[in-house]
Structures are given as structure tokens and as C-alpha cells.
Scaffold this motif. Structure first.
Motif, PDB file in Angstrom:
ATOM      1  N   ILE A  22     -43.583  47.445 -31.872  1.00 23.00           N
ATOM      2  CA  ILE A  22     -44.334  46.337 -31.298  1.00 23.00           C
ATOM      3  C   ILE A  22     -45.362  45.900 -32.335  1.00 23.00           C
ATOM      4  O   ILE A  22     -46.123  46.731 -32.845  1.00 23.00           O
ATOM      5  N   PRO A  23     -45.393  44.615 -32.681  1.00 23.70           N
ATOM      6  CA  PRO A  23     -46.357  44.148 -33.686  1.00 23.70           C
ATOM      7  C   PRO A  23     -47.792  44.465 -33.276  1.00 23.70           C
ATOM      8  O   PRO A  23     -48.147  44.422 -32.096  1.00 23.70           O
ATOM      9  N   SER A  24     -48.607  44.760 -34.260  1.00 19.20           N
ATOM     10  CA  SER A  24     -50.007  45.059 -33.969  1.00 19.20           C
ATOM     11  C   SER A  24     -50.805  43.783 -33.706  1.00 19.20           C
ATOM     12  O   SER A  24     -51.873  43.838 -33.090  1.00 19.20           O
ATOM     13  N   MET A  25     -50.290  42.636 -34.166  1.00 25.54           N
ATOM     14  CA  MET A  25     -51.011  41.383 -33.966  1.00 25.54           C
ATOM     15  C   MET A  25     -50.050  40.207 -33.934  1.00 25.54           C
ATOM     16  O   MET A  25     -49.071  40.174 -34.663  1.00 25.54           O
ATOM     17  N   PHE A  26     -50.400  39.254 -33.070  1.00 27.32           N
ATOM     18  CA  PHE A  26     -49.749  37.953 -33.039  1.00 27.32           C
ATOM     19  C   PHE A  26     -50.814  36.930 -33.413  1.00 27.32           C
ATOM     20  O   PHE A  26     -51.906  36.944 -32.846  1.00 27.32           O
TER      21      PHE A  26
END
Length: 109
Positions: A22-26
Motif C-alpha cells: 500500500i503506498p505510503s502517500m497519494f
């Protein structure tokens, strides 16, 4: 404010849900409307609420990711000077009500 944007974000989040990473930031870059913002137009608030509702369906992403919203040159609260101010609170309230890991920086950051 274009309907297909939420559809594409939903597809992105669904794709991420099926992975172990899961990406740490969008990071979302403005302009957040397809036409220059009008301070009397409440559509942007409605669109941010729809985005918050969409993101709210993905608890794994909410718990593990941060979300940054960087204003563009035509977004509300921005003057034609640098740095552009963060998006105003009255616009971002629907997001803040549902998502805790939010960042609203200036542009450039």
C-alpha cells in the motif's frame, strides 16, 4: 469535477487493495476543477465530499497512507503569487471529516 476521475481512482484503490503493498502517500495536484474556481460555487465541496466517501471505503489505505492536496493556479484561495496558499479549510472539511492523514501544503511546497 469530471466523473471519470472518481471512477479511475476507484479502480486504482481496488487494484491496490488486491496487493500486499500500500503506498505510503497519494499526492493530488490541482487544479481541482476543470474550470477556474468560483467562490460562490459549492461544487468543489461536493466533489471533495465524494472523494472522501470513495477513500472512506478503503480502510486499509486510510490506515496506511497519507494524502497530500497541492493547490493549482486556478484553485480557490490561491493568488497569482508564489507560494500559492494551501486549500482553504471550508473546502477541505469533507476530507478532514473522514480522513486523518491529510496534508495541505503550499505550492511550491
Amino acid at each position: 469535477d469530471l466523473p471519470n476521475v472518481l471512477d479511475e481512482l476507484r479502480n486504482l484503490f481496488l487494484g491496490i487493495r488486491g496487493t500486499q503493498v500500500i503506498p505510503s502517500m497519494f499526492v493530488f495536484f490541482g487544479n481541482f476543477t476543470s474550470r477556474p474556481y468560483n467562490d460562490f460555487d459549492s461544487n468543489l465541496i461536493k466533489h471533495f465530499k465524494a472523494l472522501a466517501d470513495l477513500i472512506g471505503n478503503f480502510s486499509d489505505i486510510i490506515q496506511n497512507s497519507k494524502f497530500a492536496f497541492i493547490p493549482g493556479p486556478s484553485d480557490s484561495g490561491t493568488l497569482p503569487i508564489l507560494p500559492r496558499a494551501p486549500l482553504p479549510d471550508y473546502l477541505t472539511k469533507p476530507l478532514k471529516d473522514k480522513i486523518k492523514n491529510l496534508i495541505f501544503p503550499t505550492n511550491p511546497c
